[in-house]
Scaffold this active site. Structure first.
Site, PDB file in Angstrom:
ATOM      1  N   GLY A 189      66.390  39.646  26.160  1.00 43.80           N
ATOM      2  CA  GLY A 189      66.841  41.018  25.956  1.00 43.80           C
ATOM      3  C   GLY A 189      65.783  41.925  25.369  1.00 43.80           C
ATOM      4  O   GLY A 189      66.076  43.037  24.935  1.00 43.80           O
TER       5      GLY A 189
ATOM      6  N   GLY B 142      62.327  42.948  26.777  1.00 46.84           N
ATOM      7  CA  GLY B 142      61.226  43.021  27.728  1.00 46.84           C
ATOM      8  C   GLY B 142      60.434  44.292  27.475  1.00 46.84           C
ATOM      9  O   GLY B 142      59.580  44.345  26.588  1.00 46.84           O
ATOM     10  N   SER B 143      60.751  45.352  28.225  1.00 43.82           N
ATOM     11  CA  SER B 143      60.109  46.636  27.950  1.00 43.82           C
ATOM     12  C   SER B 143      60.490  47.135  26.559  1.00 43.82           C
ATOM     13  O   SER B 143      59.672  47.741  25.854  1.00 43.82           O
ATOM     14  CB  SER B 143      60.511  47.667  29.007  1.00 43.82           C
ATOM     15  OG  SER B 143      59.930  47.361  30.258  1.00 43.82           O
TER      16      SER B 143
ATOM     17  N   TYR C 245      55.194  44.364  14.038  1.00 40.48           N
ATOM     18  CA  TYR C 245      55.215  45.444  15.031  1.00 40.48           C
ATOM     19  C   TYR C 245      53.810  46.010  15.240  1.00 40.48           C
ATOM     20  O   TYR C 245      53.353  46.172  16.372  1.00 40.48           O
ATOM     21  CB  TYR C 245      56.159  46.548  14.549  1.00 40.48           C
ATOM     22  CG  TYR C 245      56.144  47.805  15.384  1.00 40.48           C
ATOM     23  CD1 TYR C 245      56.923  47.895  16.537  1.00 40.48           C
ATOM     24  CD2 TYR C 245      55.363  48.909  15.026  1.00 40.48           C
ATOM     25  CE1 TYR C 245      56.914  49.047  17.310  1.00 40.48           C
ATOM     26  CE2 TYR C 245      55.348  50.057  15.794  1.00 40.48           C
ATOM     27  CZ  TYR C 245      56.123  50.121  16.936  1.00 40.48           C
ATOM     28  OH  TYR C 245      56.104  51.256  17.699  1.00 40.48           O
TER      29      TYR C 245
ATOM     30  N   ARG D  53      35.971  37.526  62.731  1.00 33.28           N
ATOM     31  CA  ARG D  53      37.069  37.609  63.698  1.00 33.28           C
ATOM     32  C   ARG D  53      36.676  38.526  64.861  1.00 33.28           C
ATOM     33  O   ARG D  53      36.312  39.689  64.655  1.00 33.28           O
ATOM     34  CB  ARG D  53      38.322  38.146  63.008  1.00 33.28           C
ATOM     35  CG  ARG D  53      39.488  38.489  63.917  1.00 33.28           C
ATOM     36  CD  ARG D  53      40.086  37.271  64.580  1.00 33.28           C
ATOM     37  NE  ARG D  53      41.342  37.609  65.219  1.00 33.28           N
ATOM     38  CZ  ARG D  53      41.994  36.794  66.046  1.00 33.28           C
ATOM     39  NH1 ARG D  53      41.492  35.604  66.312  1.00 33.28           N
ATOM     40  NH2 ARG D  53      43.125  37.167  66.585  1.00 33.28           N
TER      41      ARG D  53
ATOM     42  N   GLU E  63      52.768  42.534  30.267  1.00 31.72           N
ATOM     43  CA  GLU E  63      52.061  43.293  29.230  1.00 31.72           C
ATOM     44  C   GLU E  63      52.279  44.796  29.366  1.00 31.72           C
ATOM     45  O   GLU E  63      51.374  45.602  29.169  1.00 31.72           O
ATOM     46  CB  GLU E  63      50.567  42.934  29.224  1.00 31.72           C
ATOM     47  CG  GLU E  63      50.327  41.519  28.714  1.00 31.72           C
ATOM     48  CD  GLU E  63      48.902  41.257  28.290  1.00 31.72           C
ATOM     49  OE1 GLU E  63      48.256  42.180  27.761  1.00 31.72           O
ATOM     50  OE2 GLU E  63      48.445  40.120  28.468  1.00 31.72           O
TER      51      GLU E  63
END
Length: 386
Positions: A137, A139-140, A240, A276, A371
């Protein structure tokens, strides 16, 4: 006036010492990593002995001082190593990136002298590391942490689960973020060192990923895991700040990974276009293919300038937060576009696993996600430029 320099030209904009370092890492990647790329991707794990070789070459202690067993290099050196490795395998580059730009740098900046003396020699010699911030819960919204830290006699008890942790299977040392005081919000977040093998700590399920498959991405389980007070990084409630500043540096590392990925994909596309043949000549002689390769080359050059500039700013002690966000945002866009175009240059062969194009394409996608997603980078950029 003719310019016969090969492209991509990663040695542009570098000092002679930096060129030699980049060339050494690139040679190692081509000779040691390249032959194992397909097997590592299939097996979803690094080749036996590869991590030991990364340590032996000094790539896991680039910024660690020489007196503590490291190479005594710069952040820019770390960025060059990540770029060079990513041209061959972005999955291996992730291991080097997270270890150097997130964990080692966090210790160098925030740890006390005793902690530096304890951890840095090991991180330079034989112990990989992981950075454990994300949760299911969180993430961002990275600081909506549910993992809890509780003071106990002589230390702290950690309880919770971490998710999407790179290097989890390979690491011997984890930098774990937990909330000591939930009522304090982000001011309660605190950082701790947790060693592999600590009672109550375990590595859980490994994610079955689309790309960078050799790099482990796992859940971490902290079930009443007790760490000593000496394992507190910085101060209580400073997690933080530690996380934010570490991630700002890490975004430049991801930029280098995406740059290297784009360079590697371009190199394969250009080589294939010369080999090619269709309608009696190499497809590189068709203007449509030349235009595609030219556009890819231009975007790679722009990405290189952004990565190198952000890294130079960081080493110079100047503000780089805006540039780091721009770098991660732009390079992840470039990597995805270049890798996609690489698949198209290969045509049908680009869609099968016998050729390298499809792996670069799969590996590129995560650049917009981890990240800090592209949207989060745009939020940062928007706030800073307005």
């Amino acid at each position: 006036m003719s310019d016969k320099r090969p492209f991509p030209s990663p040695l542009t904009y570098l000092t002679e010492e930096e060129r030699m370092f980049f060339a050494t890492v690139r040679k190692f990647a081509q000779e040691t990593i390249a032959p194992a790329v397909r097997t590592m991707d299939d097996d979803q794990q690094f080749a036996p002995g590869l991590i030991k070789k990364l340590f032996e070459l000094g790539l896991m202690g680039i910024e660690i001082p020489e007196e503590l067993g490291g190479a005594g290099g710069s952040f820019f050196d770390a960025v060059l190593a990540i770029e060079a490795i990513a041209t061959v395998d972005p999955a291996v580059a992730v291991l080097v990136d997270v270890h150097n730009t997130l964990v080692v740098n966090a210790i160098r900046r925030w740890a006390n002298e005793e902690q530096k003396q304890k951890w840095l020699p090991r991180l330079a010699a034989d112990t990989a590391s992981a950075y454990a911030l994300s949760e299911a819960g969180a993430g961002s919204d990275a600081f909506a942490l549910q993992t809890r830290a509780e003071k106990v006699d002589g230390g702290y008890r950690l309880s919770g689960r971490k998710l999407w942790i790179s290097n989890a299977r390979e690491a011997g040392l984890f930098l774990v973020f937990a909330t000591l005081d939930p009522a304090a919000g982000y001011r309660g977040i605190t950082a701790f060192f947790v060693e592999k093998g600590t009672p109550g700590f375990s590595v859980g399920r490994k994610e079955d990923k689309m790309g960078i498959r050799a790099s482990s991405t796992c859940e971490l389980v902290l079930d009443g895991c007790v760490v000593p007070a000496a394992n507190l990084l910085g101060e209580e409630g400073k997690g933080y700040k530690i996380a934010i500043e570490s991630l700002n540096e890490g975004r430049i590392g991801i930029g280098a990974q995406m740059l290297g990925l784009a360079e590697g994909a371009w190199g394969h596309a250009a080589k294939y276009a010369k080999e090619r043949r269709q309608f009696g000549k190499p497809i590189a002689e068709f203007q449509a293919v030349q235009f595609a390769l030219a556009e890819m080359a231009t975007e790679i050059e722009a990405a290189k300038l952004m990565v190198y500039n952000a890294a130079r700013l960081k080493d110079a002690g100047q503000s780089y937060v805006r540039e780091a966000a721009m770098t991660k945002y732009f390079t992840s866009q470039v990597a995805e576009r270049v890798a996609s175009q690489c698949v198209e240059v290969f045509g049908g062969n680009g869609f099968v696993r016998d050729y390298p194009a499809e792996k670069y394409y799969r590996d590129a996608k995560v650049g917009k996600i981890y990240e800090g997603t592209s949207n989060m980078q745009l939020m940062t950029i928007g706030k800073m430029v307005l």
